[in-house]
Design an enzyme around this catalytic site. Structure first.
Site, short mmCIF file in Angstrom:
data_model
loop_
_atom_site.label_atom_id
_atom_site.label_comp_id
_atom_site.label_asym_id
_atom_site.label_seq_id
_atom_site.Cartn_x
_atom_site.Cartn_y
_atom_site.Cartn_z
N THR A 14 0.81 -1.22 0.00
CA THR A 14 0.00 0.00 0.00
C THR A 14 0.85 1.26 0.00
OG1 THR A 14 -1.77 -1.18 1.10
CG2 THR A 14 -1.78 1.21 1.35
N SER A 61 1.75 -7.71 -0.74
CA SER A 61 2.64 -8.60 0.02
C SER A 61 2.12 -10.02 0.12
CB SER A 61 2.92 -8.02 1.40
OG SER A 61 1.75 -7.97 2.17
N THR A 94 1.61 -4.29 4.30
CA THR A 94 1.43 -4.59 5.73
C THR A 94 0.84 -5.98 5.97
OG1 THR A 94 -0.73 -3.53 5.70
CG2 THR A 94 1.13 -2.17 6.37
N ASP A 95 0.17 -6.54 4.94
CA ASP A 95 -0.55 -7.81 5.17
C ASP A 95 0.37 -8.94 5.63
OD1 ASP A 95 -2.74 -6.40 4.33
OD2 ASP A 95 -3.01 -7.47 2.45
N1 ASP Z 1 -3.15 -3.88 2.25
C1 ASP Z 1 -1.79 -4.17 2.10
C2 ASP Z 1 -0.89 -3.09 2.66
O1 ASP Z 1 -1.28 -2.51 3.64
C3 ASP Z 1 -1.36 -4.61 0.79
C4 ASP Z 1 -0.14 -5.46 0.92
O2 ASP Z 1 0.08 -6.09 1.96
O3 ASP Z 1 0.65 -5.45 -0.02
O4 ASP Z 1 0.18 -2.81 2.21
#
Ligand code: ASP
Length: 323
Positions: A14, A61, A94-95
């Site tokens: 993100t 991710s 973050t995932d």
């Molecule tokens: N929603 C995720 C983020 O916060 C997307 C990911 O993990 O790439 O980055």
């Protein structure tokens, strides 16, 4: 005074996400913007460090795999070996950020700062959190007080342990927490402040992955009412060499499921009992041969992958998880 050199390894997420409108905070495309554009968007970075961006991948991710983790680790090791590079930042979705942070905690030996950073709002959103997070991550990586602490996570003005921290909210900005162990520090006007002197997690293992290109498949099986006891057999058919059980409570698994677990253990599959609850431990018992202790399933999976890859026996794996 000369500014420190920091290398940023960019993987997407993100923090590099782009949406069609500035109010859109879900349903956007993660990993759409290149690392140089992210750096250019935060001119204040040039006041704290000389940064070099390395684009490793650029996607969400969920797509990070063991070969990519190994590539990131080897790249960081090479960067940190040079006297010039004072620290490293990894931009990440973050995932699954906690998995990469945990993996790096077990595979990097340099005391130099390594900081993982992400964002909960895409780069195109009003009040995007990525730019300040990136500035703080570079500042932390350039800071002497961040040495000897293992990989760190920066998000929402907080500094957390890469070993213990977990994503606790699927949508809130203050998502990264280690409810039992707490944060390690915080930012005050872009100055990192620590609560404690440097320390590493008790029982931290080290694995040398210098020449590895992949890790053995370890699958997580989630426990719930009415669980199909044979589901584990399907994972093994699909190539799993180890299984992590996300048990109900403190090691709870169905009676029929336990019989299948015992059978596969006799066939040489390593099974580790973890817990689907956010915190707490699974206690060893007559029918629980290996407990993950405090570790949640996704971290237990990485530790078991590394142990299997290093050729550990199940006895050694058991004592390794017991620490
Ligand atoms: N929603 C995720 C983020 O916060 C997307 C990911 O993990 O790439 O980055």
């Amino acid at each position: 005074m000369a500014l420190p050199h920091i290398t940023i390894f960019a993987t997407g997420g993100t923090i590099a996400g782009s949406a069609s409108s500035n109010t859109q905070t879900t349903g956007y495309k993660p990993g759409a913007i290149g690392i140089q554009s992210l750096i250019d968007a935060v001119p204040a970075i040039t006041d704290v460090a000389i940064v070099t961006g390395v684009q490793v991948t650029n996607f969400r991710s969920t797509e990070i795999t063991s070969p990519i983790l190994l590539e990131i680790c080897q790249g960081i090791n090479t960067a940190l070996e040079s006297d010039e590079c004072q620290g490293v930042v990894i931009t990440h979705g973050t995932d699954t950020l906690e998995e990469t942070a945990f993996f790096l905690s077990l595979t990097l030996r340099s005391p130099k700062p390594v900081v993982l950073v992400g964002a909960m709002r895409p780069a195109t959103a009003i009040s995007a959190d990525g730019p300040i997070n990136l500035l703080q991550a570079v500042t932390l990586a350039a800071c002497k007080e961040a040495t000897g602490r293992g990989p760190l996570i920066v998000l929402n003005d907080r500094i957390s342990s890469g070993y213990y921290t977990t994503k606790t909210s699927a949508s809130a900005l203050d998502t990264f927490k280690a409810p039992e162990q707490g944060h390690l520090g915080y930012f005050d006007n872009n100055k990192p402040k620590f609560f404690y002197t440097p320390a590493l997690p008790v029982g931290l293992q080290y694995f040398d992955v210098t020449s590895k290109t992949d890790l053995p498949q370890v699958d997580i099986v989630y426990g719930y009412q009415g669980l199909n006891p044979n589901i584990i057999l399907e994972h093994i058919k699909l190539g799993a060499k180890g299984i992590i059980l996300a048990t109900m409570g403190n090691g709870g698994w169905t009676v029929a499921g336990m019989e299948v677990v015992d059978r596969v253990i006799k066939d040489g599959i390593v099974v580790v009992y973890s817990h689907r609850s956010q915190d707490g431990t699974v206690s060893l018992a007559k029918d629980i041969s290996i407990s993950s202790g405090l570790l949640r399933p996704e971290k237990s999976r990485i530790l078991l992958q590394l142990a299997l890859s290093a050729g550990y026996t199940s006895e050694k794996i058991k004592s390794m998880f017991e620490i």
